[in-house]
Scaffold this motif. Structure first.
Motif, PDB file in Angstrom:
ATOM      1  N   ALA A 121    -125.780  36.493-105.232  1.00  0.00           N
ATOM      2  CA  ALA A 121    -126.603  37.395-104.430  1.00  0.00           C
ATOM      3  C   ALA A 121    -126.331  37.127-102.964  1.00  0.00           C
ATOM      4  CB  ALA A 121    -128.080  37.199-104.741  1.00  0.00           C
ATOM      5  N   VAL A 122    -125.897  38.149-102.234  1.00  0.00           N
ATOM      6  CA  VAL A 122    -125.686  38.046-100.790  1.00  0.00           C
ATOM      7  C   VAL A 122    -126.935  38.586-100.108  1.00  0.00           C
ATOM      8  CG1 VAL A 122    -124.276  38.744 -98.825  1.00  0.00           C
ATOM      9  CG2 VAL A 122    -123.201  38.304-101.041  1.00  0.00           C
ATOM     10  N   LEU A 123    -127.495  37.795 -99.184  1.00  0.00           N
ATOM     11  CA  LEU A 123    -128.784  38.101 -98.578  1.00  0.00           C
ATOM     12  C   LEU A 123    -128.612  38.273 -97.068  1.00  0.00           C
ATOM     13  CD1 LEU A 123    -130.809  35.390-100.549  1.00  0.00           C
ATOM     14  CD2 LEU A 123    -130.253  37.740-101.247  1.00  0.00           C
ATOM     15  N   LEU A 124    -128.946  39.465 -96.586  1.00  0.00           N
ATOM     16  CA  LEU A 124    -128.702  39.822 -95.186  1.00  0.00           C
ATOM     17  C   LEU A 124    -130.005  40.251 -94.506  1.00  0.00           C
ATOM     18  CD1 LEU A 124    -126.853  40.603 -92.779  1.00  0.00           C
ATOM     19  CD2 LEU A 124    -126.449  42.795 -93.931  1.00  0.00           C
ATOM     20  N   PRO A 125    -130.605  39.384 -93.678  1.00  0.00           N
ATOM     21  CA  PRO A 125    -131.791  39.789 -92.901  1.00  0.00           C
ATOM     22  C   PRO A 125    -131.359  40.506 -91.630  1.00  0.00           C
ATOM     23  CG  PRO A 125    -131.324  37.460 -92.535  1.00  0.00           C
ATOM     24  CD  PRO A 125    -130.255  37.972 -93.477  1.00  0.00           C
ATOM     25  N   VAL A 126    -132.026  41.600 -91.286  1.00  0.00           N
ATOM     26  CA  VAL A 126    -131.666  42.345 -90.073  1.00  0.00           C
ATOM     27  C   VAL A 126    -132.929  42.714 -89.309  1.00  0.00           C
ATOM     28  CG1 VAL A 126    -129.478  43.271 -90.920  1.00  0.00           C
ATOM     29  CG2 VAL A 126    -131.576  44.506 -91.417  1.00  0.00           C
ATOM     30  N   ARG A 127    -132.835  42.623 -88.007  1.00  0.00           N
ATOM     31  CA  ARG A 127    -133.914  43.060 -87.115  1.00  0.00           C
ATOM     32  C   ARG A 127    -133.275  43.604 -85.850  1.00  0.00           C
ATOM     33  NH1 ARG A 127    -139.404  42.557 -85.821  1.00  0.00           N
ATOM     34  NH2 ARG A 127    -139.870  42.161 -83.624  1.00  0.00           N
ATOM     35  N   ASP A 128    -133.376  44.897 -85.663  1.00  0.00           N
ATOM     36  CA  ASP A 128    -132.784  45.574 -84.504  1.00  0.00           C
ATOM     37  C   ASP A 128    -131.293  45.256 -84.380  1.00  0.00           C
ATOM     38  OD1 ASP A 128    -135.197  46.735 -83.865  1.00  0.00           O
ATOM     39  OD2 ASP A 128    -135.784  45.148 -82.469  1.00  0.00           O
ATOM     40  N   CYS A 188    -120.466  44.119 -90.495  1.00  0.00           N
ATOM     41  CA  CYS A 188    -120.910  43.094 -91.443  1.00  0.00           C
ATOM     42  C   CYS A 188    -121.084  43.680 -92.831  1.00  0.00           C
ATOM     43  CB  CYS A 188    -122.231  42.489 -90.963  1.00  0.00           C
ATOM     44  SG  CYS A 188    -122.971  41.310 -92.123  1.00  0.00           S
ATOM     45  N   LEU A 189    -121.811  44.775 -92.933  1.00  0.00           N
ATOM     46  CA  LEU A 189    -122.093  45.366 -94.243  1.00  0.00           C
ATOM     47  C   LEU A 189    -120.819  45.899 -94.894  1.00  0.00           C
ATOM     48  CD1 LEU A 189    -124.156  46.023 -96.361  1.00  0.00           C
ATOM     49  CD2 LEU A 189    -124.777  48.089 -95.085  1.00  0.00           C
ATOM     50  N   ARG A 190    -119.941  46.487 -94.108  1.00  0.00           N
ATOM     51  CA  ARG A 190    -118.678  46.959 -94.680  1.00  0.00           C
ATOM     52  C   ARG A 190    -117.860  45.801 -95.251  1.00  0.00           C
ATOM     53  NH1 ARG A 190    -116.990  51.486 -90.106  1.00  0.00           N
ATOM     54  NH2 ARG A 190    -118.182  53.220 -91.018  1.00  0.00           N
ATOM     55  N   VAL A 210    -124.136  53.355 -94.296  1.00  0.00           N
ATOM     56  CA  VAL A 210    -122.953  52.556 -94.629  1.00  0.00           C
ATOM     57  C   VAL A 210    -122.891  52.283 -96.124  1.00  0.00           C
ATOM     58  CG1 VAL A 210    -121.814  50.329 -94.289  1.00  0.00           C
ATOM     59  CG2 VAL A 210    -122.861  51.501 -92.341  1.00  0.00           C
ATOM     60  N   ALA A 211    -124.033  51.956 -96.714  1.00  0.00           N
ATOM     61  CA  ALA A 211    -124.053  51.614 -98.139  1.00  0.00           C
ATOM     62  C   ALA A 211    -123.811  52.823 -99.023  1.00  0.00           C
ATOM     63  CB  ALA A 211    -125.390  50.969 -98.499  1.00  0.00           C
ATOM     64  N   ALA A 223    -126.181  39.282 -89.431  1.00  0.00           N
ATOM     65  CA  ALA A 223    -125.593  40.597 -89.178  1.00  0.00           C
ATOM     66  C   ALA A 223    -124.436  40.560 -88.194  1.00  0.00           C
ATOM     67  CB  ALA A 223    -126.673  41.553 -88.667  1.00  0.00           C
ATOM     68  N   ASP A 224    -124.270  39.456 -87.470  1.00  0.00           N
ATOM     69  CA  ASP A 224    -123.148  39.368 -86.533  1.00  0.00           C
ATOM     70  C   ASP A 224    -121.923  38.697 -87.147  1.00  0.00           C
ATOM     71  OD1 ASP A 224    -124.215  36.836 -86.687  1.00  0.00           O
ATOM     72  OD2 ASP A 224    -124.878  36.752 -84.599  1.00  0.00           O
ATOM     73  N   VAL A 225    -121.947  38.516 -88.473  1.00  0.00           N
ATOM     74  CA  VAL A 225    -120.838  37.883 -89.178  1.00  0.00           C
ATOM     75  C   VAL A 225    -120.019  38.940 -89.906  1.00  0.00           C
ATOM     76  CG1 VAL A 225    -120.216  36.298 -91.059  1.00  0.00           C
ATOM     77  CG2 VAL A 225    -122.040  35.697 -89.457  1.00  0.00           C
ATOM     78  N   VAL A 226    -118.701  38.814 -89.846  1.00  0.00           N
ATOM     79  CA  VAL A 226    -117.797  39.686 -90.595  1.00  0.00           C
ATOM     80  C   VAL A 226    -116.973  38.795 -91.521  1.00  0.00           C
ATOM     81  CG1 VAL A 226    -115.904  41.344 -90.477  1.00  0.00           C
ATOM     82  CG2 VAL A 226    -117.692  41.368 -88.719  1.00  0.00           C
ATOM     83  N   LEU A 227    -117.017  39.097 -92.817  1.00  0.00           N
ATOM     84  CA  LEU A 227    -116.365  38.261 -93.823  1.00  0.00           C
ATOM     85  C   LEU A 227    -115.046  38.865 -94.287  1.00  0.00           C
ATOM     86  CD1 LEU A 227    -119.390  37.297 -96.121  1.00  0.00           C
ATOM     87  CD2 LEU A 227    -118.445  36.019 -94.188  1.00  0.00           C
ATOM     88  N   ALA A 228    -114.091  37.986 -94.570  1.00  0.00           N
ATOM     89  CA  ALA A 228    -112.859  38.405 -95.229  1.00  0.00           C
ATOM     90  C   ALA A 228    -113.173  38.742 -96.685  1.00  0.00           C
ATOM     91  CB  ALA A 228    -111.823  37.280 -95.158  1.00  0.00           C
ATOM     92  N   PRO A 229    -112.336  39.545 -97.348  1.00  0.00           N
ATOM     93  CA  PRO A 229    -112.643  39.983 -98.722  1.00  0.00           C
ATOM     94  C   PRO A 229    -112.819  38.846 -99.727  1.00  0.00           C
ATOM     95  CG  PRO A 229    -110.940  41.373 -97.776  1.00  0.00           C
ATOM     96  CD  PRO A 229    -111.159  40.253 -96.804  1.00  0.00           C
TER      97      PRO A 229
END
Length: 384
Positions: free
Chosen positions: A42-49, A57-59, A90-91, A135-141
């Protein structure tokens, strides 16, 4: 001048020893590999503004591969900028993504721990690994699969793969590299893994991978509900519960630009630096040591030139060079930029000292805020 010549070598000796320690740590760093992970995650992403930066990030989460059973939970924590609408766009119709609306913040909780706890509670019960991502993180596949596999192979309850920190402005390039440099330089990585001492712990909340059972045994984010540095507090809680933690170099699979301007960087560091040291005396001791090791050598070079003392000049030059070498070792090990940024190590330390002082001053004045919420010291009814 002879007495000064002898003392002038102290900073050089300390800087050299710390640089050598950073080099040794760099060789011991664990790194996620491109491998599959069979279990549910489970990937858990908290977002606020986060409307202006959640899309990459979500992509990147939607592009994950190597995990056949992957769920992505996004919690909108009271955003006022349309973040939820961006997440939905995006989703699209991807069934792996579930958008949650955060509950009101209860007394005694800080915002991020509360959001993370809600996400963990809502995660698929079958998911044995929880991956917290900012939310400021971008992950490789391959990031999620590789990090989950490393969690299991290392046999730890909590894994912190530090992303490569992206620094654009001059202010970011001066301050941000100190994040990875600091734990590579001062923390014995294998001792962090083996020791049961909660004080010997570090973690980065931008990308955090937890064994679900270890997370529950530690009390989850509820156990660190009022901690400004909830990531480090969670690592300590895992240790108190009998679990183990590990740090890793995640620069090959994750990037993060935490701040995009000098003002936002100053606000972010001011919010939390006081919590890194606790008592002001501890902060003064650490800052004093950093000034001794990394700033004094430059002053010794100037003193040697003015006094015509070759020994003082050489001692200062060697101390400065060792400080730069430590920065180069940290940058090379974690995918950072070392040229010419490492040459500014004394300036970085001075900037850090100023930020520490500012953080304590704002805390004393009750003026610390973050994302529109007040930041109140732990144990004081934190509400931010």
């Amino acid at each position: 001048m002879s007495a000064l010549s002898g003392l002038a070598w102290l900073p050089a000796a300390l800087a050299g020893a710390l640089a050598l320690h950073a080099v040794v740590n760099a060789r011991l760093l664990r790194r996620p590999s491109a491998t599959d992970f069979p279990g549910p995650v489970a990937v858990l992403l908290p977002v606020r503004d986060e409307a202006d930066r959640v899309t990459p990030c979500l992509r990147s989460l939607l592009d994950q591969r190597g995990v056949p059973d992957l769920s992505i939970l996004v919690l909108d924590d009271g955003s006022t900028d349309g973040t939820a609408s961006v997440v939905r766009a995006v989703a699209g119709e991807d069934s792996r993504v579930r958008l949650l609306t955060g509950a009101p913040l209860p007394p005694g909780w800080l915002g991020k721990p509360h959001a993370c706890q809600q996400l963990a509670d809502a995660a698929d019960p079958a998911a044995t690994v929880l991956v917290f991502v900012d939310a400021d993180v971008v992950l490789a596949p391959t990031a999620v699969a590789g990090a989950a596999a490393l969690l299991r192979s290392a046999g730890v309850g909590l894994l912190s793969p530090y992303p490569r920190i992206v620094a654009g402005s001059w202010g970011e390039r001066i301050v941000q590299p100190l994040l990875q440099w600091s734990w590579l330089t001062f923390l014995p990585l294998r001792a962090v893994e083996r020791s049961a001492r909660p004080s010997l712990a570090a973690a980065g909340g931008q990308f955090l991978v937890a064994d679900r059972d270890a997370y529950r045994a530690a009390g989850g984010h509820a156990a660190v509900r009022s901690s400004v540095l909830e990531d480090i507090a969670l690592a300590r809680a895992v240790k108190r519960a009998g679990g183990r933690i590990a740090l890793a170099d995640g620069s090959g699979v994750a990037t993060c630009r935490m701040y995009e301007s000098w003002s936002s960087l100053v606000a972010g560091y001011s919010k939390s630096l006081w919590a890194s040291f606790g008592a002001p005396s501890g902060a003064a001791a650490v800052v004093g040591l950093l000034l001794l090791v990394y700033v004094l050598p430059v002053l010794l070079v100037l003193a040697g030139l003015l006094a015509g003392s070759v020994s003082v000049l050489v001692a200062g030059g060697v101390g400065y060079a060792c400080g730069v070498l430590g920065r180069v070792a940290g940058a090379a090990a974690t995918g950072g930029r070392w040229w010419p940024d490492a040459l500014a190590q004394p300036v970085s330390v001075l900037a850090f000292a100023w930020l520490v002082r500012r953080s304590y001053r704002l805390r004393r004045g009750g003026a610390l805020t973050w994302r529109g919420r007040p930041v109140v010291p732990s144990g004081g009814g934190a509400r931010g």
